[in-house]
Design an enzyme around this catalytic site. Structure first.
Site, PDB file in Angstrom:
ATOM      1  N   GLY A  90       3.262  -2.407  -7.467  1.00 44.00           N
ATOM      2  CA  GLY A  90       2.563  -1.220  -7.967  1.00 44.00           C
ATOM      3  C   GLY A  90       3.355  -0.477  -9.026  1.00 44.00           C
ATOM      4  O   GLY A  90       3.026   0.655  -9.388  1.00 44.00           O
ATOM      5  N   ASP A 128       7.075   2.578   3.605  1.00 42.70           N
ATOM      6  CA  ASP A 128       6.555   1.950   2.387  1.00 42.70           C
ATOM      7  C   ASP A 128       6.125   0.511   2.685  1.00 42.70           C
ATOM      8  O   ASP A 128       6.543  -0.086   3.683  1.00 42.70           O
ATOM      9  CB  ASP A 128       7.644   1.958   1.290  1.00 42.70           C
ATOM     10  CG  ASP A 128       7.067   1.745  -0.109  1.00 42.70           C
ATOM     11  OD1 ASP A 128       5.840   1.551  -0.243  1.00 42.70           O
ATOM     12  OD2 ASP A 128       7.857   1.760  -1.080  1.00 42.70           O
ATOM     13  N   GLU A 168      10.820   4.174  -5.630  1.00 43.04           N
ATOM     14  CA  GLU A 168      10.836   3.698  -4.237  1.00 43.04           C
ATOM     15  C   GLU A 168      12.274   3.450  -3.779  1.00 43.04           C
ATOM     16  O   GLU A 168      12.660   3.805  -2.664  1.00 43.04           O
ATOM     17  CB  GLU A 168      10.022   2.407  -4.122  1.00 43.04           C
ATOM     18  CG  GLU A 168       8.529   2.646  -4.297  1.00 43.04           C
ATOM     19  CD  GLU A 168       7.696   1.385  -4.344  1.00 43.04           C
ATOM     20  OE1 GLU A 168       6.485   1.488  -4.195  1.00 43.04           O
ATOM     21  OE2 GLU A 168       8.253   0.291  -4.547  1.00 43.04           O
ATOM     22  N   LYS A 178       9.665  -5.753  -3.943  1.00 47.74           N
ATOM     23  CA  LYS A 178       8.736  -4.650  -4.108  1.00 47.74           C
ATOM     24  C   LYS A 178       8.521  -4.368  -5.595  1.00 47.74           C
ATOM     25  O   LYS A 178       9.283  -4.825  -6.426  1.00 47.74           O
ATOM     26  CB  LYS A 178       9.305  -3.386  -3.435  1.00 47.74           C
ATOM     27  CG  LYS A 178       9.339  -3.512  -1.907  1.00 47.74           C
ATOM     28  CD  LYS A 178       9.834  -2.247  -1.224  1.00 47.74           C
ATOM     29  CE  LYS A 178       9.246  -0.990  -1.747  1.00 47.74           C
ATOM     30  NZ  LYS A 178       7.780  -0.942  -1.770  1.00 47.74           N
ATOM     31  N   GLY A 179       7.479  -3.593  -5.871  1.00 52.03           N
ATOM     32  CA  GLY A 179       7.238  -3.209  -7.260  1.00 52.03           C
ATOM     33  C   GLY A 179       5.915  -3.706  -7.809  1.00 52.03           C
ATOM     34  O   GLY A 179       5.628  -3.513  -8.993  1.00 52.03           O
TER      35      GLY A 179
HETATM   36  C1  5RP Z   1       4.591  -0.636  -5.160  1.00 50.79           C
HETATM   37  C2  5RP Z   1       5.113  -1.471  -4.049  1.00 50.79           C
HETATM   38  C3  5RP Z   1       4.204  -1.722  -2.896  1.00 50.79           C
HETATM   39  O1  5RP Z   1       4.849  -1.333  -1.722  1.00 50.79           O
HETATM   40  C4  5RP Z   1       3.886  -3.183  -2.843  1.00 50.79           C
HETATM   41  O2  5RP Z   1       3.380  -3.588  -4.095  1.00 50.79           O
HETATM   42  C5  5RP Z   1       2.866  -3.486  -1.748  1.00 50.79           C
HETATM   43  O3  5RP Z   1       1.647  -2.921  -2.097  1.00 50.79           O
HETATM   44  P1  5RP Z   1       0.347  -3.090  -1.224  1.00 50.79           P
HETATM   45  O4  5RP Z   1       0.547  -2.301   0.021  1.00 50.79           O
HETATM   46  O5  5RP Z   1      -0.751  -2.551  -2.098  1.00 50.79           O
HETATM   47  O6  5RP Z   1       0.155  -4.560  -0.941  1.00 50.79           O
HETATM   48  O7  5RP Z   1       6.219  -1.937  -4.045  1.00 50.79           O
HETATM   49  O8  5RP Z   1       5.481  -0.580  -6.235  1.00 50.79           O
END
Ligand code: 5RP
Length: 223
Positions: free
Chosen positions: A97, A81, A103, A94-95
Site C-alpha cells: 500500500g 498492521d 509503517e 510490507k509496502g
Molecule cells: C501497506 C502494507 C499492508 O500492510 C500490506 O500491503 C497488506 O495489505 P492488505 O491488508 O491490504 O493485504 O504494507 O503498505
C-alpha cells in the site's frame, strides 16, 4: 470464507491486543481497515492512535478516534498492521500500500508488532510478492541496476500513468525475482544503498505475534 471475511476476522481478533487507556499504533491496508472498523467499539477507551498513513488517518478520524503526531508519543505498547508476506519467524514483506516507511517508523516506536493477515500471506521464504522499496526519485536508475546485480527486476510503481508518489513525496520500486532467505542481512544491505528511503523487508521490526485468518478460525502465532 472469503478473503474479505478472513480479514474481518483477524481485524476483530486484534482488539484483544489494544490496551484500554493507551495509544495504539495503526498500520495501513485493507486488513487494517477491518481493524479500524472494529476499533470503533473501543474508541471511548483509548486516548488515540498513531497512524502510518494519510489513508488510515482519515479512516480513524472518520470514526472519531484522535490521531496523534508520532512526536507526541515516546513509545507505543502495540502496533497492529497487515503484511504482504510473513514467514515462520515473523519476518515480513510490507509496502503493497506504499506506506512502508511510516509503517516501519511506527513499528519501531512499538514494543510489540501484531501482524494481522489472512493465510494466503504465509510463505516459506520471502520474495514471491514484489518487494516494495521507497526511494528518492533521482536514484531510481542506479537502484534498478543494483537490484539487477542481485537477480531482481525492479520496476517503478505507476498510478494513473505517472510514478506513484508516496505520502512522503517519494517513489516506489517493486522488485521481483528475489528469494530473501536471510531477511536481516538483506534489510541491512539494501538500507545502505544511497537513495533507498526504506526497504519493505521488516526483519528488524518483525512481528511478535501473527493473527492468521484461516477457514477454521484465527490461528495465533508467537515468534
Ligand atoms: C501497506 C502494507 C499492508 O500492510 C500490506 O500491503 C497488506 O495489505 P492488505 O491488508 O491490504 O493485504 O504494507 O503498505
Amino acid at each position: 470464507m472469503t478473503q474479505d471475511e478472513l480479514k474481518a476476522l483477524v481485524g476483530q481478533a486484534a482488539l484483544q491486543y489494544v490496551t484500554p487507556g493507551e495509544v495504539v499504533g495503526v498500520g495501513t491496508g485493507s486488513t487494517v481497515n477491518k481493524f479500524i472498523d472494529a476499533l470503533a467499539s473501543m474508541k471511548d477507551q483509548i486516548p488515540g492512535a498513531v497512524s502510518s498513513s494519510v489513508a488510515s488517518t482519515a479512516r480513524l478520524k472518520a470514526i472519531g478516534i484522535p490521531v496523534l503526531d508520532a512526536a507526541e508519543v515516546s513509545e507505543l505498547s502495540v502496533y497492529i498492521d497487515g503484511a504482504d508476506e510473513i514467514d515462520s519467524q515473523g519476518y515480513m514483506v510490507k509496502g503493497g500500500g506504499a506506506a512502508l516507511t511510516r509503517e516501519k517508523i511506527v513499528a519501531a516506536m512499538s514494543r510489540r508488532f501484531v501482524c494481522i493477515a489472512d493465510e494466503s500471506k504465509m510463505v516459506p521464504v520471502l520474495g514471491a510478492f514484489p518487494l516494495p522499496v521507497e526511494i528518492i526519485p533521482m536514484a531510481a536508475a542506479r537502484l534498478v541496476r543494483q537490484f539487477a546485480d542481485l537477480g531482481g527486476l525492479a520496476r517503478l510503481r505507476m498510478k494513473d500513468g505517472k510514478p506513484l508518489v508516496t505520502d512522503n513525496g517519494q517513489h516506489i520500486l517493486d522488485v521481483t525475482g528475489l528469494k530473501i532467505s536471510d531477511p536481516l542481512a538483506f534489510e541491512n544491505q539494501v538500507n545502505q544503498w544511497p537513495g533507498v528511503v526504506t526497504v519493505g523487508v521488516f526483519a528488524h521490526q518483525k512481528a511478535a505475534v501473527c493473527l492468521l485468518g484461516t477457514p477454521g478460525g484465527v490461528r495465533t502465532l508467537n515468534f
